[in-house]
Design an enzyme around this catalytic site. Structure first.
Site, PDB file in Angstrom:
ATOM      1  N   TYR A   1     -11.914 -14.882   3.444  1.00 29.21           N
ATOM      2  CA  TYR A   1     -10.935 -13.820   3.685  1.00 29.21           C
ATOM      3  C   TYR A   1     -10.403 -13.883   5.122  1.00 29.21           C
ATOM      4  CZ  TYR A   1      -8.818  -9.284   4.359  1.00 29.21           C
ATOM      5  OH  TYR A   1      -7.921  -8.300   4.655  1.00 29.21           O
TER       6      TYR A   1
ATOM      7  N   TYR B   1      -2.644 -12.673   2.970  1.00 30.08           N
ATOM      8  CA  TYR B   1      -2.380 -12.422   1.544  1.00 30.08           C
ATOM      9  C   TYR B   1      -1.176 -13.230   1.028  1.00 30.08           C
ATOM     10  CZ  TYR B   1      -5.418  -8.329   2.167  1.00 30.08           C
ATOM     11  OH  TYR B   1      -6.476  -7.501   2.438  1.00 30.08           O
TER      12      TYR B   1
ATOM     13  N   LYS C   1       0.816  -1.213   0.000  1.00 26.29           N
ATOM     14  CA  LYS C   1       0.000   0.000   0.000  1.00 26.29           C
ATOM     15  C   LYS C   1       0.852   1.266   0.000  1.00 26.29           C
ATOM     16  CE  LYS C   1      -3.461  -2.747  -0.088  1.00 26.29           C
ATOM     17  NZ  LYS C   1      -2.923  -4.022   0.408  1.00 26.29           N
TER      18      LYS C   1
END
Ligand SMILES: *Cc1c(COP(=O)(O)O)cnc(C)c1O
Length: 333
Positions: A265, A291, A50
């Site tokens: 998730y 992830y 990010k």
């Protein structure tokens, strides 16, 4: 391609290293040469993917005169933590709207890892139950702050819009320059894909460069079809933002695989735990449980199944998030 015309605020320590994983490659049979692009080392409050997006988003926020950043994510969102750090560095206030979509309710998940850092970084955290319309909550808060005379800037989940995706157009340029300097032919680039900005930016950048490097995203939430649709739409919008002709990015440039998500998730899988342990033991590299651990589980399975040709050079983009390990102590005990 001249990215210098897109406003950017430096937040990371680029270029991030591109390194061979020799022990891991040998451990997995030696037929595939695995490399890693270390975007876990961007440097912003323990780093991650990010940071690159926020370099363009923060520049846009500052250009608009913003004094407050608002964003959203899961409780252990790496994006939220990096946004909090970017806000701190720029002297802006920061509101994080976090929902419990992962369904994990341990003390560690709720208070350690990224949550500990959000507090240290001075962000204001707002919690919501799973299923809340989070974009609507962000707009509500923005309206309230405006009535108080603040100037909020709303960043979508994962920083994934055409402005944020420019961070991964930039990463594509960086990677191709590194590969050229090393005379390295990259046959595949693989990584975890969630809110789509990373893959969309990479695809737009690599296609614009005519790099000939196929990208494969291992999903962490959505089905392959949904993810490929989202990535393609954002890659097209990003290409348009860059001024490329319509039709530059095509459906065949976008590939995702959703076989390694497991129950959902943020829910640990056996493959993720094996991958996190393997990278730690073979290379001293820390992946994350949500992830990069699941994406590496996918890469390991592809290699075991012989899905890459002998001698292929495969680059794994490490998107960061190892701080999230502290939110999941039970998965590794
Ligand atoms: C957000 C994130 C991703 C996914 O990137 P997107 O741009 O949201 O698809 C991958 N890995 C980590 C560690 C992340 O925090």
């Amino acid at each position: 391609m001249n990215l210098g015309r897109f406003p950017r605020v430096r937040l990371g320590h680029g270029p991030t290293p591109l390194e061979p994983l020799e022990r891991l490659s040998r451990h997995l049979g030696g037929k595939v040469n695995i490399w890693v692009k270390r975007d876990d080392c961007t440097g912003l409050a323990t780093g991650g993917n990010k940071t690159r997006k926020l370099e363009y988003l923060l520049a846009d926020a500052l250009a608009q005169g913003a004094d407050t950043l608002i964003t959203m994510g899961a409780t252990q969102s790496n994006h939220a933590r990096q946004t909090a750090a970017a806000a701190a560095k720029a002297g802006l206030a920061c509101h994080l709207m976090l929902d419990s979509r992962a369904g994990v309710a341990t003390d560690a998940y709720k208070h350690s890892g990224n949550m500990l850092l959000n507090g240290l970084l001075g962000a204001q955290v707002h919690h919501f139950p799973a299923g809340t319309d989070m974009p609507a909550q962000m707009l509500d808060l923005a309206e309230r702050l405006k009535t108080e005379g603040r100037k909020p800037y709303v960043i979508p989940g994962g920083g994934s819009n055409p402005v944020g995706a420019m961070g991964y157009v930039n990463a594509a340029l960086e990677l191709v320059a590194q590969a050229s300097a090393l005379d390295l032919r990259i046959d595949h680039l693989v990584h975890a894909t969630g809110s789509s900005g990373t893959q969309a930016g990479l695809v737009a950048g690599l296609v614009a460069l005519n790099a000939g490097i196929p990208v494969l995203g291992f999903t962490v939430r959505q089905t392959r079809e949904v993810q490929e649709g989202a990535v393609l739409a954002l890659a097209e919008a990003t290409a348009q933002h860059m001024g490329l002709p319509a039709g530059t990015v095509r459906p065949e440039h976008v590939a995702a695989d959703s076989h390694y998500v497991g129950q959902g998730y943020g829910v640990p899988t056996q493959g993720m735990v094996e991958a996190v342990r393997m990278l730690a033991e073979q290379e001293g590299i820390l992946l994350d449980p949500v992830y990069s651990g699941k994406a590496m589980a996918g890469l390991i399975d592809y290699i075991r199944q012989g899905r890459f040709t002998q001698g292929a050079n495969v680059v794994f983009l490490h998107t960061g998030g190892s701080v999230g390990l502290f939110g999941y102590p039970d998965a590794f005990s």
